[in-house]
Write a protein that holds these residues in place. Sequence first.
Motif, PDB file in Angstrom:
ATOM      1  N   LYS A 266     -72.150  -7.063  26.326  1.00  0.00           N
ATOM      2  CA  LYS A 266     -72.144  -8.383  26.977  1.00  0.00           C
ATOM      3  C   LYS A 266     -72.277  -9.529  25.987  1.00  0.00           C
ATOM      4  O   LYS A 266     -72.092 -10.690  26.362  1.00  0.00           O
ATOM      5  CB  LYS A 266     -73.290  -8.452  27.993  1.00  0.00           C
TER       6      LYS A 266
ATOM      7  N   ARG B   2     -71.557 -12.312  23.254  1.00  0.00           N
ATOM      8  CA  ARG B   2     -70.379 -13.117  22.942  1.00  0.00           C
ATOM      9  C   ARG B   2     -70.480 -13.620  21.505  1.00  0.00           C
ATOM     10  O   ARG B   2     -71.282 -14.514  21.209  1.00  0.00           O
ATOM     11  CB  ARG B   2     -70.264 -14.308  23.893  1.00  0.00           C
TER      12      ARG B   2
ATOM     13  N   THR C 228     -65.415 -15.950  20.110  1.00  0.00           N
ATOM     14  CA  THR C 228     -65.066 -16.081  21.529  1.00  0.00           C
ATOM     15  C   THR C 228     -65.408 -17.463  22.070  1.00  0.00           C
ATOM     16  O   THR C 228     -65.036 -17.776  23.208  1.00  0.00           O
ATOM     17  CB  THR C 228     -65.798 -15.016  22.349  1.00  0.00           C
ATOM     18  N   LYS C 229     -66.091 -18.279  21.299  1.00  0.00           N
ATOM     19  CA  LYS C 229     -66.513 -19.611  21.738  1.00  0.00           C
ATOM     20  C   LYS C 229     -65.682 -20.727  21.107  1.00  0.00           C
ATOM     21  O   LYS C 229     -66.009 -21.901  21.267  1.00  0.00           O
ATOM     22  CB  LYS C 229     -67.989 -19.826  21.399  1.00  0.00           C
TER      23      LYS C 229
ATOM     24  N   ARG D 229     -71.308  -7.653  16.350  1.00  0.00           N
ATOM     25  CA  ARG D 229     -71.706  -7.350  17.731  1.00  0.00           C
ATOM     26  C   ARG D 229     -72.954  -6.466  17.754  1.00  0.00           C
ATOM     27  O   ARG D 229     -73.832  -6.657  18.604  1.00  0.00           O
ATOM     28  CB  ARG D 229     -70.560  -6.677  18.467  1.00  0.00           C
TER      29      ARG D 229
ATOM     30  N   GLU E 206     -75.832  -8.618  17.101  1.00  0.00           N
ATOM     31  CA  GLU E 206     -75.809  -9.825  17.924  1.00  0.00           C
ATOM     32  C   GLU E 206     -75.749 -11.084  17.064  1.00  0.00           C
ATOM     33  O   GLU E 206     -76.423 -12.080  17.330  1.00  0.00           O
ATOM     34  CB  GLU E 206     -77.014  -9.860  18.860  1.00  0.00           C
TER      35      GLU E 206
ATOM     36  N   ASP F 209     -61.857  -7.590  19.790  1.00  0.00           N
ATOM     37  CA  ASP F 209     -62.367  -8.725  19.012  1.00  0.00           C
ATOM     38  C   ASP F 209     -61.476  -9.033  17.809  1.00  0.00           C
ATOM     39  O   ASP F 209     -61.234 -10.203  17.493  1.00  0.00           O
ATOM     40  CB  ASP F 209     -63.794  -8.432  18.542  1.00  0.00           C
TER      41      ASP F 209
ATOM     42  N   LYS G  76     -58.483 -10.844  18.918  1.00  0.00           N
ATOM     43  CA  LYS G  76     -58.847 -12.227  19.229  1.00  0.00           C
ATOM     44  C   LYS G  76     -58.932 -13.074  17.962  1.00  0.00           C
ATOM     45  O   LYS G  76     -58.469 -14.229  17.929  1.00  0.00           O
ATOM     46  CB  LYS G  76     -60.187 -12.232  19.973  1.00  0.00           C
TER      47      LYS G  76
END
Length: 601
Positions: free
Chosen positions: A218, A220, A224-225, A282, A285, A341, A344
């Motif tokens: 979950k 981010r 991704t921002k 990831r 985090e 990812d 992306k």
Amino acid sequence: MITPAFDLSQEPDHLILSIRVPYTRTSDFDLYIDGTDLKFFAKPYFLRLTLPGRIIEDGREKAKFDIDKGLFTLWVPKETPGEHFEGLQMLTSLLAPKGSRSAKPLVEEVSTECSERVGDNEDEDEEDFDWQVEQEIYTEKTEEELRALQKYGFGNQRCGVFARLQKELSDVIDIKNPEGTSAAERRQARLEAEASAFSTDHYLADWFEDGEIKGLLKFRPWWTKLSPSSEQEGESAVPFTDDEKEQLRKFTNRSYLLDKASRYQAWLSLVDILLAYTYEVRSTEGEHNVETPWTIRKLSGTLCWLETYSSLQEVLVSFGRRVLCYPLYRHFSLVSLAIHDTAKILHSGKACVLKCLLDIHRVFRENEPAYILNDLYITDYCIWIQRVKSKKVADLAATLEKATLQKTDLELEIDELEDAARIVAVEEEQQASKRAPVSSDDSSSSSDSSSTSSDSSSESSSESEESEAEEDCTESKEGGGGEMFKDNPPEPQPSASVSPTPQAHTSFSAEKRREDALPSASEGSRQLIQVLGERVAEELRISPDSSHKGARQPSSAATETEGTSGRSSGGTLLEPSPRRNPLLIVQTQQDPDDLEGDSIS
């Protein structure tokens, strides 16, 4: 001369150049503008830029200098209003002198039959890559040719590096002898090492107990921002920190002579490195730790085994196997999400790729043995990615999105392992469900039996207490008080052989329990029981001799009893005892004369 810190941005009609030049005089600025060349001089600073578009000096230019911040801002008009200048964030390539953008050698020998085609495809970056595997007829190579192929690093252009760094070899890569090991031998050794490192227990533990892994899924990460770029359509606006800009200015411009096969391998190795980086971000985090350098290089076959891939599928399989063999969290969902990812990041443009490479460069730079990987791969990638076409990055992103990776591709028997684990889990649940009713029946039967036994015991105790109470009542009514003891004397018991202290306490508490256990008794019986309890509480006992061990002087009550009975002092004495004793009756031998006197009277 000092190269100042600078930053470039643009408006539809102007190019904006911000230069930090502290401790300079405002009257000592020199500016030169000519097409794609821009030169700035303010002692002791000198800046020369080769721009991606043309600018002019027509009187619309303007400048501003902030003395407090030492910041010089310049607005230069574009030769073609509305033109978009690409790659203004690629500071290293902008510092390259004019004419050094081409990687082709200055002197090149051209054959006669190829002379007519010279200039048709001079720009190698304009070629469209076919990301499918090219098929070639296998030909045996001589030993000399095999030895010449033992190269590694960016574009397979380095060799002999680890021959000089034997001490740091084991801390950086897993291969023992990179100089004398061919690419096929490296791959075989890598596959064997991964097969031996795979732990079924660790994998199943993460597969069943996936609470932490669900939290990581979950998360981010920063890519991704990102918001869409207003300057480059289809890309994201990527901000660079001051440290990252400073590092870009420190890079030395280099030219890379890469053939088609080397460029293809360079792109595949870039994907491999980005996959390892996205997993690490990831899994932590976004907070790098001391294990970050190890994780990135361990998950990348390029960095750990100096691997050279021939297809994108090989990259994905290698990354998936290594994720399930080495890091802390070993779950196939993390593999799939890392691929997403990476796609992306590539879709966000080469600026986003550059930011990831700069972060890896900083991590390796701060780690003692891993800095060697910067020299072999990361620094070259940071310089090379600034010069590639954005279309190539977008094509690679589209190809990666279409790629698929299944558990069966990893050749670790993951599906079979999961199926066996499911069967075992179902069997354990069934056995537990079978044991549950039996245990509940046993517990209920035991509770019923215990309750039944307790009821029967309570009933028997209550009956015995009632019988004892009735006997006491009968005896008290017949003899009353001490006469009862004379008429029905009990058998004498030596006081020395009895331990009266615990018995007294037990007898008293038993009497209290009896009194409480007779709620249905009559009032007379209750009073009689209470009187008996008070007598026991008086702690009186009869001893055969007042002079025995532990006896005390007779009390007044004992004296009265002696006088009333008419017996000598050597007879039976009634005396109080300091101990909590029950009432004891001791029978003594009487003289024949006394018996005759009693009968006569």
